[in-house]
Design a protein around this motif. Sequence first.
Motif, PDB file in Angstrom:
ATOM      1  N   LYS A   1     -49.531   0.564  11.131  1.00 13.65           N
ATOM      2  CA  LYS A   1     -48.621   1.213  12.071  1.00 13.65           C
ATOM      3  C   LYS A   1     -47.188   0.959  11.627  1.00 13.65           C
ATOM      4  O   LYS A   1     -46.820  -0.186  11.329  1.00 13.65           O
ATOM      5  CB  LYS A   1     -48.829   0.659  13.481  1.00 13.65           C
ATOM      6  CG  LYS A   1     -50.197   0.976  14.041  1.00 13.65           C
ATOM      7  CD  LYS A   1     -50.390   0.341  15.391  1.00 13.65           C
ATOM      8  CE  LYS A   1     -51.796   0.617  15.893  1.00 13.65           C
ATOM      9  NZ  LYS A   1     -52.036  -0.058  17.173  1.00 13.65           N
TER      10      LYS A   1
ATOM     11  N   ARG B   1     -41.525   6.167  17.236  1.00  9.88           N
ATOM     12  CA  ARG B   1     -42.700   6.158  18.092  1.00  9.88           C
ATOM     13  C   ARG B   1     -43.139   7.601  18.348  1.00  9.88           C
ATOM     14  O   ARG B   1     -42.334   8.523  18.309  1.00  9.88           O
ATOM     15  CB  ARG B   1     -42.406   5.478  19.438  1.00  9.88           C
ATOM     16  CG  ARG B   1     -41.972   4.014  19.319  1.00  9.88           C
ATOM     17  CD  ARG B   1     -43.112   3.140  18.788  1.00  9.88           C
ATOM     18  NE  ARG B   1     -42.767   1.737  18.685  1.00  9.88           N
ATOM     19  CZ  ARG B   1     -42.409   1.127  17.547  1.00  9.88           C
ATOM     20  NH1 ARG B   1     -42.287   1.808  16.433  1.00  9.88           N
ATOM     21  NH2 ARG B   1     -42.174  -0.165  17.530  1.00  9.88           N
ATOM     22  N   ALA B   2     -44.428   7.761  18.645  1.00  9.39           N
ATOM     23  CA  ALA B   2     -44.989   9.083  18.928  1.00  9.39           C
ATOM     24  C   ALA B   2     -45.450   9.130  20.383  1.00  9.39           C
ATOM     25  O   ALA B   2     -45.912   8.124  20.921  1.00  9.39           O
ATOM     26  CB  ALA B   2     -46.177   9.351  18.007  1.00  9.39           C
TER      27      ALA B   2
ATOM     28  N   THR C   1     -41.618  12.030   7.103  1.00  8.41           N
ATOM     29  CA  THR C   1     -42.895  12.474   7.660  1.00  8.41           C
ATOM     30  C   THR C   1     -44.066  11.766   6.980  1.00  8.41           C
ATOM     31  O   THR C   1     -43.904  11.135   5.935  1.00  8.41           O
ATOM     32  CB  THR C   1     -43.077  13.991   7.466  1.00  8.41           C
ATOM     33  OG1 THR C   1     -42.999  14.288   6.057  1.00  8.41           O
ATOM     34  CG2 THR C   1     -42.018  14.794   8.201  1.00  8.41           C
ATOM     35  N   ALA C   2     -45.256  11.916   7.568  1.00  8.90           N
ATOM     36  CA  ALA C   2     -46.493  11.481   6.930  1.00  8.90           C
ATOM     37  C   ALA C   2     -46.875  12.557   5.915  1.00  8.90           C
ATOM     38  O   ALA C   2     -46.867  13.747   6.235  1.00  8.90           O
ATOM     39  CB  ALA C   2     -47.595  11.297   7.959  1.00  8.90           C
TER      40      ALA C   2
ATOM     41  N   GLU D   1     -46.869  14.786  10.012  1.00  7.55           N
ATOM     42  CA  GLU D   1     -46.416  14.244  11.298  1.00  7.55           C
ATOM     43  C   GLU D   1     -44.993  13.711  11.164  1.00  7.55           C
ATOM     44  O   GLU D   1     -44.663  12.984  10.227  1.00  7.55           O
ATOM     45  CB  GLU D   1     -47.338  13.114  11.751  1.00  7.55           C
ATOM     46  CG  GLU D   1     -46.926  12.504  13.072  1.00  7.55           C
ATOM     47  CD  GLU D   1     -47.862  11.413  13.559  1.00  7.55           C
ATOM     48  OE1 GLU D   1     -47.660  10.955  14.689  1.00  7.55           O
ATOM     49  OE2 GLU D   1     -48.794  11.035  12.824  1.00  7.55           O
ATOM     50  N   ASN D   2     -44.143  14.077  12.117  1.00  4.55           N
ATOM     51  CA  ASN D   2     -42.757  13.636  12.109  1.00  4.55           C
ATOM     52  C   ASN D   2     -42.678  12.142  12.413  1.00  4.55           C
ATOM     53  O   ASN D   2     -43.269  11.668  13.382  1.00  4.55           O
ATOM     54  CB  ASN D   2     -41.949  14.420  13.142  1.00  4.55           C
ATOM     55  CG  ASN D   2     -40.494  14.038  13.142  1.00  4.55           C
ATOM     56  OD1 ASN D   2     -39.913  13.747  12.098  1.00  4.55           O
ATOM     57  ND2 ASN D   2     -39.895  14.019  14.306  1.00  4.55           N
ATOM     58  N   ILE D   3     -41.940  11.416  11.589  1.00  2.00           N
ATOM     59  CA  ILE D   3     -41.722   9.989  11.818  1.00  2.00           C
ATOM     60  C   ILE D   3     -40.272   9.748  12.212  1.00  2.00           C
ATOM     61  O   ILE D   3     -39.992   9.047  13.173  1.00  2.00           O
ATOM     62  CB  ILE D   3     -42.110   9.172  10.566  1.00  2.00           C
ATOM     63  CG1 ILE D   3     -43.600   9.376  10.256  1.00  2.00           C
ATOM     64  CG2 ILE D   3     -41.772   7.694  10.758  1.00  2.00           C
ATOM     65  CD1 ILE D   3     -44.037   8.826   8.923  1.00  2.00           C
TER      66      ILE D   3
ATOM     67  N   THR E   1     -47.828   9.742  23.558  1.00  3.52           N
ATOM     68  CA  THR E   1     -49.275   9.616  23.732  1.00  3.52           C
ATOM     69  C   THR E   1     -49.773  10.630  24.763  1.00  3.52           C
ATOM     70  O   THR E   1     -48.988  11.182  25.525  1.00  3.52           O
ATOM     71  CB  THR E   1     -49.653   8.188  24.188  1.00  3.52           C
ATOM     72  OG1 THR E   1     -49.032   7.930  25.444  1.00  3.52           O
ATOM     73  CG2 THR E   1     -49.209   7.156  23.167  1.00  3.52           C
TER      74      THR E   1
ATOM     75  N   GLN F   1     -45.021   6.025  24.672  1.00  2.30           N
ATOM     76  CA  GLN F   1     -45.005   6.198  23.220  1.00  2.30           C
ATOM     77  C   GLN F   1     -45.699   5.038  22.530  1.00  2.30           C
ATOM     78  O   GLN F   1     -45.763   3.926  23.070  1.00  2.30           O
ATOM     79  CB  GLN F   1     -43.574   6.334  22.727  1.00  2.30           C
ATOM     80  CG  GLN F   1     -42.896   7.566  23.291  1.00  2.30           C
ATOM     81  CD  GLN F   1     -41.503   7.765  22.724  1.00  2.30           C
ATOM     82  OE1 GLN F   1     -40.853   6.846  22.267  1.00  2.30           O
ATOM     83  NE2 GLN F   1     -41.049   8.997  22.751  1.00  2.30           N
TER      84      GLN F   1
ATOM     85  N   VAL G   1     -46.438   4.985  15.108  1.00  2.00           N
ATOM     86  CA  VAL G   1     -47.094   6.004  14.286  1.00  2.00           C
ATOM     87  C   VAL G   1     -48.070   5.302  13.342  1.00  2.00           C
ATOM     88  O   VAL G   1     -47.675   4.413  12.582  1.00  2.00           O
ATOM     89  CB  VAL G   1     -46.056   6.807  13.474  1.00  2.00           C
ATOM     90  CG1 VAL G   1     -46.747   7.813  12.564  1.00  2.00           C
ATOM     91  CG2 VAL G   1     -45.081   7.503  14.411  1.00  2.00           C
TER      92      VAL G   1
END
Length: 125
Positions: free
Chosen positions: A26, A72-73, A49-50, A55-57, A75, A93, A96
């Motif tokens: 994480k 944080r992403a 991103t990943a 996925e936006n980081i 939930t 959140q 990631v």
Amino acid sequence: MRRYKVSVTTAADGTATTYTPRFDGKIHSIHYLKDGSNGYANGVDFTITAEATGENIWTESDVNASTVRYPRAPTHSQAGVASLYAAGGTAVQAPVGMASDRVKIALAQGGASKVGVFHVLVDNR
């Protein structure tokens, strides 16, 4: 924790794209350190991103100085509904997560042949 240190040098047009090594864990934080003698131009834009999923980081425009972010992403419930702390409140959140993936660091408007360093701290317990 594990630290991935990535030095990023821009091309003549002020852009750059580079990656961390692959990792599992994480993302705890990302530290951007502006080089003291040949740092990015003020107003540099980051899109982090990943690699596998996009996925936006961390996305931020017009960065001028060294900074730290704790991405944080949001939930969701099993029904796909956003989880909130209270009715109509702030989103819950979580860090990631990455599984055998790399962080992609893309820059724009950084100036020609400029340098910066990113430290990606990962909780890989």
